[in-house]
Design an enzyme around this catalytic site. Sequence first.
Site, short mmCIF file in Angstrom:
data_model
loop_
_atom_site.label_atom_id
_atom_site.label_comp_id
_atom_site.label_asym_id
_atom_site.label_seq_id
_atom_site.Cartn_x
_atom_site.Cartn_y
_atom_site.Cartn_z
N PHE A 258 0.71 -1.41 -0.04
CA PHE A 258 0.00 0.08 0.01
C PHE A 258 0.80 1.29 -0.10
O PHE A 258 0.57 2.40 0.66
CB PHE A 258 -0.95 0.02 1.12
CG PHE A 258 -2.01 -1.02 0.78
CD1 PHE A 258 -2.16 -2.21 0.68
CD2 PHE A 258 -3.35 -0.15 0.56
CE1 PHE A 258 -3.11 -3.13 0.29
CE2 PHE A 258 -4.55 -1.17 0.15
CZ PHE A 258 -4.21 -2.33 0.01
N CYS A 269 -14.90 1.03 -0.29
CA CYS A 269 -14.70 0.79 1.20
C CYS A 269 -13.66 2.21 1.68
O CYS A 269 -14.48 2.73 2.70
CB CYS A 269 -13.75 -0.39 1.38
SG CYS A 269 -14.85 -1.68 0.61
N LYS A 272 -15.81 5.63 1.83
CA LYS A 272 -16.82 5.41 2.63
C LYS A 272 -16.18 5.28 4.21
O LYS A 272 -16.74 6.03 5.13
CB LYS A 272 -17.60 4.33 2.44
CG LYS A 272 -18.69 3.90 3.46
CD LYS A 272 -19.39 2.67 2.82
CE LYS A 272 -18.85 1.40 2.76
NZ LYS A 272 -19.07 0.70 4.43
#
Length: 443
Positions: A258, A269, A272
Amino acid sequence: MKIAVIGAGYVGLVTAACFSEFGYKVVCIDSDKNKIKNLKKNIIPIYEPGLFDLVKKNTNSKYLEFTTDLKSINDTNIIFIAVGTPTTRRGDGEADLKYVFQVCNDISFNLNKKNNQLIVTKSTVPIGTGALIIKKLKNKRKDLVYGEDYHVVSNPEFLREGSAIEDFLRPDRVVCGVSNEYSKNIMSKLYRPLNLREAPILFTDIESAELIKYASNSFLAMKISFINEMADLCEKVGGNVQQVAKGMGLDNRIGPKFLHPGPGFGGSCFPKDTRALNASFKKNGIKSTLIKSVIEFNENRKINMVNKVKRLLDYRLKGKTIAFLGVTFKPNTDDIRESSSLVIIPALVKAGAILKVHDPAYTKYFNHFKEFKEVKWNRSVFNAIKDSDLVIIHTEWNEYRALDLKKTKKILKHPNILDLRNIFNKSEMIKLGFNYKSIGNKE
Ligand code: UGA
């Protein structure tokens, strides 16, 4: 052990299919008659590698069934709630719990005291939701005793779209928030098939489990935003953000995952869940500058990508043709929810450009761009590239990684490539004669 999964959306379907693969009898329930009718015929509403085979195999062997009838929870031992928790329309960023509470209400009438059932939230719900569910159920079923006749558990999911089956069957960890020993034993039994794979099962209280889900997603979103911000600095000062990411990632405390820069995170995801976590802070009177800045940074990032295109084309976008490759929020999914393409494409149209769009999976959602006559859909990637002034790589599909670059150069009107996912090697691209720009390399 028999399991009910309520909600045949992305999480519900994968959960139901994978538990049936473990050898449990699973009934997957959804109020959408059409969806259930299709699922009975093995027509899967989402694009997820491996899901079709799993559903087909387990419906054939009758380990997995689909129904609209909530009464079928009656003979189950565990009831998973896997319905959506979208952002409310109020603008406060909170997760909308109306579907979760509706399910609680509906199942309360069908709980079976004899089965000592576990009601488990798989849906992503804010800290404190389990306690509210317990309160609601206690109110509805005064004839039953919480902790004796039924129990509430939080068991968040950590599946990624595109690799959901693999993530379910080989998780980094399983998190179970429980309020008593009985629930702990049943959840241990349920996940026993993962013991062989040595997946750690972490038992916590319900609130901690709920927060682990939001904290994990928000931390990953923050990690992405961090490297994206470093990329901005590299573009001004020099340095190569991929080398920076590599150097950081080699530190075990940071890790390499990441840390891939891009046009900003999207999907159903991260956007939100960061909003909902920020809302939890606000609601409880705690100032969160960190999560808030991740949300703001990511929103601005999409606009910054548009500015990058403008710079590359010398601020003359009017009448320019742009091949836009990939609209989904990441590869191996047909999901376009909160994809940065939804901001970048309309902004480029507004600036006067004509867009030739291609995506290997995205078909049914193309109506997102129907209102723009300047956005044309292309079935072949080379049709999109042909005679364009610029190619933008928006999603890192394998098809684009393996693109025939000599052919690309030949059929482009101008050899401009803006690689928002850094899938190509800068020096090779320059050698091939491209005017190549990527993320986190000095422009
Ligand atoms: C995410 C989490 O990774 C899952 O663990 C979680 O279960 C899931 O949300 C959820 O809450 O249901 P997902 O949204 O499928 O999974 O996708 P990711 O692979 O996490 O990617 C999210 C976004 O971040 C994408 O737009 C992707 O392009 C971007 N990203 C990811 C980067 O820009 N850089 C990276 O290094 C990684």
